[in-house]
Design an enzyme around this catalytic site. Structure first.
Site, PDB file in Angstrom:
ATOM      1  N   ASP A  17      77.266  18.197   0.551  1.00 63.54           N
ATOM      2  CA  ASP A  17      77.112  18.186   2.009  1.00 63.54           C
ATOM      3  C   ASP A  17      75.852  18.927   2.463  1.00 63.54           C
ATOM      4  OD1 ASP A  17      79.527  16.826   2.516  1.00 63.54           O
ATOM      5  OD2 ASP A  17      80.659  18.685   2.331  1.00 63.54           O
ATOM      6  N   ASP A  56      78.476  11.396  13.132  1.00 64.56           N
ATOM      7  CA  ASP A  56      78.071  12.668  13.765  1.00 64.56           C
ATOM      8  C   ASP A  56      77.102  12.470  14.925  1.00 64.56           C
ATOM      9  OD1 ASP A  56      79.581  14.100  11.905  1.00 64.56           O
ATOM     10  OD2 ASP A  56      77.932  14.204  10.493  1.00 64.56           O
TER      11      ASP A  56
END
Length: 737
Positions: free
Chosen positions: A665, A446
């Site tokens: 998450d 990311d």
């Protein structure tokens, strides 16, 4: 037109086996069949070959003849051919069976409800003299028009003159010699750069293949063909002082021009001449460059020389794919949590990534293992493959909040990242104690993709500048690349993030430039990883063609895909690799695909393509991906995907579980208590099932009652387990799709 016929042609299986067996003479071997697993529509079987002779067996072939309706579809133990009977022949790595030893040959197939227990074992190893039926090879003929010209040069390739004596249906695969490939009897290709390219046609009749090559010369406007530089380095590593010999004699020039050679040894010294030598006095990693010129154009090649101190052990031997033929590490902490869940023991023996997501994770705590503890445990397990996620960049994951990190660029985070995070990790990696372990390092997920799509976010704008993502990743790669048992894989996002043309090209350019800017260039990475901690399906089984026209438009224009032509991770990963090779990456470059949570099984999984004539309905009824929107990323109700496995597709090093199934998450509640170990983690509305996603008007689709990112999430684990595809009872193996 200059052509080359490949005289080292692959024989049809029967001929190859016949030649091998005749050279062996009579050998005593016994074969036994076992049905290791069976379900409604398929089975997994095995044949055990035992060498009863007092000498080694150097080739083997087995055959299975089943009742009608049973088919063997794949084998990961050898080369599969035939159509009932089915034959499996050894590969180069498992051809030898030592005297008195046994080898297990594994395979899978479809059974359509018929028992696969009823089988007749045949084949040259299991029954004397039996071989697969004979087959005549096809004859490949490659034509190209034109075969020379000025770049960009469009060339028409044709295999129409290829023939097959048996009248078999032929397939045609083209390798254009510039990193690009295509399939079809007649294809077009454009060469954008000058050079001499060897285009190869491979023709197959399903059993044997034949190849033919044709040379394409592409010149500049001057009409000159640039030279092609080639370099050999002997030795490429050793202890200081190290005398290294350099040879550029393999360099070529299509115009037969006289070449001159300029060497840069990487330590400030230079040289000239086709052959030269240089002594490196000090330890270090040196980038050597050879520039070859024909008086008009030049070409450059670089390689790396590693020089160690006298007291440093020699570097380990690198392999092309670290996941191949390896024993993968099983994290005992994750395994214990999985085993404690109902049904979790079915996957508790699988390898998962170990996350270093803060400085304190390196040392560990009294409740959580640190990096050295994991590596020591890998040695105890006899494992030689260890996957670790390096994840603590300043302004980490600059768009999301659930994965906020402890370091900020504005607070001098880059200096801490280098000194307190990367340097200690590199020191542990380099410990000779761990040199037998192939360390697969997933570098900063990311990160770089955010610099393509999210520069409207202030934290991402900051990460795009000094002290940002490029600097941090470059530093990490420069520290890890001299450690030869470390294999770095850079995050490549996923198909639902970078798949659009407006994202794909810029992302490839950005990431390639970061790699090329490291000390070792392309040698600093083993490849790239896609779908980490995400849910994009491996294969959209019922939507193979994004340009299929339904209801007046291509299905990629449906609301769910929004004109993105990449529906799944297989197609995206393979295309990403191809684009990187076009940027200069070596063909040894490998891809990883995270399959830990992209199964999307269970009752909602489609079983056929839609019959609807409405484009959106057609897509929604056919797609494996059951999210409300492809941008939804937090705690999605998916299922566990394919178990970790090496070499599932050409160019893909492995399926991996980088994100361990069962770890959250992000927290789903806005009124949360901080994570005591990592208080930087925040609430992100994308993790709240009661909120709309960033891509409104769609719900987030997140599951409820989720803890902070990285914490164990029992409800989520149970859902993933129950909706796994393939079912977790099915053994690990190559994909059936």
């Amino acid at each position: 037109m200059r052509k080359g016929k490949n005289k080292i042609r692959l024989l049809p299986l029967a001929l190859a086996i016949g030649a091998a067996i005749s050279s062996l003479g009579a050998q005593a071997a016994s074969c036994s069949y076992s049905l290791t697993s069976e379900w409604d529509t398929g089975f997994q079987g095995a044949v055990t070959i035992t060498n009863d002779e007092n000498t080694d067996m150097n080739e083997w072939q087995i055959g299975m003849k089943y009742p009608a309706g049973i088919a063997v579809t794949q084998s990961w133990s050898g080369k599969l051919s035939g159509s009932n009977p089915y034959y499996i022949q050894n590969t180069a790595w498992n051809g030898t069976i030592k005297k008195g030893q046994s080898l297990v040959i594994n395979f899978m197939g479809t059974s359509n409800g018929i028992s696969a227990n009823n089988v007749e074992l045949i084949g040259s190893t299991c029954s004397e003299g039996d071989t697969a039926p004979s087959n005549n090879l096809p004859e490949a003929v490659a034509d190209a028009t034109p075969v020379s010209g000025i770049a960009p040069l469009e060339v028409s390739f044709s295999g129409t003159r290829s023939t097959d004596e048996d009248g078999d249906t032929l397939t045609y695969v083209w390798d254009f010699g510039d990193g690009d490939t295509s399939a079809g009897k007649e294809v077009m290709h454009t060469y954008t750069e000058p050079g001499e390219y060897t285009a190869k046609l491979t023709v197959s009749d399903g059993t044997g293949v034949d190849t033919e090559t044709v040379i394409i010369n592409v010149t500049t406007q001057s009409g000159n063909t640039p030279p092609v530089a080639a370099m050999t380095v002997t030795p490429a590593s050793g202890q200081a002082p190290l005398l290294v010999n350099f040879d550029g004699s393999a360099s070529t020039d299509a115009d037969n021009d006289v070449l001159t050679y300029i060497w840069d040894f990487g330590d400030g010294a230079t040289g000239s001449g086709v052959n030269t030598s240089h002594t490196y006095a000090d330890a270090g990693q040196y980038t050597v460059a050879l520039i070859v010129t024909d008086g008009i154009d030049t070409n450059k090649i670089i390689k790396t020389v590693n020089v160690t101190d006298d007291d440093v052990p020699p570097t380990v031997q690198r392999v092309d794919n670290p996941f191949r033929d390896a024993k993968w590490y099983v994290n005992p902490e994750w395994s214990a949590k999985a085993s404690a869940e109902p049904g979790g023991s079915a996957i508790a023996d699988q390898s998962t990534g170990v996350w270093l997501d803060r400085i304190g994770a390196i040392e560990g705590t009294d409740k959580k293992m640190g990096l050295r503890a994991h590596l020591d445990e890998a040695l105890n397990q006899g494992a030689n493959l260890f996957t670790v996620v390096v994840y603590d960049l300043p302004n980490r994951d600059c768009k999301a909040k659930a994965s906020n990190g402890e370091l900020l660029i504005s607070e001098g985070g880059m200096a801490r990242y280098k000194d307190e995070f990367i340097d200690p990790i590199a020191e542990i990696f380099a410990d000779p104690k761990y040199k037998s372990i192939r360390i697969s390092a997933v570098i900063e997920i990311d990160s770089l993709p955010n610099l393509v799509t999210n520069l409207d976010i202030p934290k991402c704008q900051e990460a795009n500048g000094p002290g940002g993502y490029r600097e941090g990743i470059t530093y990490a790669l420069n520290k890890f690349s001299p450690i030869k048992n470390v294999y770095s894989y850079i995050d490549a996002a996923h198909s639902g993030w970078l798949g659009w043309d407006s994202n794909f090209g810029p992302a490839v350019t950005l990431i390639a430039n970061v790699v090329k800017g490291t000390n070792a260039g392309w040698d600093s990475v083993a490849g790239f990883v896609t779908n980490t901690a995400n849910y994009s399906p491996l294969v959209e089984t019922y939507l193979p063609n994004p340009n299929r026209n339904v209801g007046g438009g291509p299905i990629r224009s449906a609301q769910f895909y929004e004109w993105n032509p990449y529906f799944d991770e297989k197609d995206y990963a393979i295309e990403f690799r191809k684009k990187m090779i076009n940027k200069g990456a070596p063909t040894t470059l490998g891809m990883l695909i995270d399959t830990g949570r992209n199964g999307w099984g269970g009752p909602e999984r489609p079983t056929r393509v839609s019959y609807s004539s409405d484009k959106n309905t057609y897509v929604d009824e056919s797609r494996i991906d059951q999210r409300y929107h492809r941008g939804n990323w937090c705690n999605q109700p998916s299922g566990i995907g394919y178990k970790p496995w090496a070499d599932p597709y050409t160019g893909v090093d492995a399926f991996v579980w980088v994100k361990p199934p069962g770890e959250s998450d992000g927290i789903s509640e806005p009124n949360f208590q901080p994570d005591p170990d990592d208080p930087a983690k925040q609430y992100d509305p994308m993790c709240d099932p009661n909120k709309m996603s960033d891509s409104a008007p769609y719900p987030t689709g997140a599951m409820d009652n989720a803890p902070h990112a990285g914490r164990w999430y029992s409800e989520g684990f149970q859902h993933l387990l129950e909706n796994a595809y393939p079912p977790v009872s099915q053994p690990a193996g190559p994909p059936a799709e």
